[in-house]
Design a protein around this motif. Sequence first.
Motif: not given
Length: 124
Positions: A3-5, A35-42, A96-99, A114-117
């Motif tokens: 689990q990633l929170v 790691g960290w990733f991001r997602q913007a709308p669209g 956040c994510a685990r490699a 992956w976490g829930q964001g």
Amino acid sequence: QVQLVESGGGSVQAGGSLRLSCAASGLTFSNYAMGWFRQAPGKEREFVATISRFGSTTYYADSVKGRFTISRDNAKNTVYLQMNSLKPEDTAVYYCARAKGQLTSRIADGYDYWGQGTQVTVSS
């Protein structure tokens, strides 16, 4: 199970700072790069930063280099993302994510959990 929170997101004005945290459980944390990733709308999910198992190696997206810092505390099973000089274009959900192993990766396919964001909103 793994689990990633994430926590620490919020709303901030341009130029401000936030620190994101990601608490991990169900794994031997020091065995994995994170790691960290991001997602913007669209938009598609994009790489932000990654850190090796013991923090000796880090990589950043060009868009955040010099403003964001990734770090980890293996004793606390936590990875952090310090975000300074925030810009409106940093607005996104941050994950956040685990490699998949001990090696760092700049692509989403290199991560298996992956976490829930957490939402970050930067206003101008």
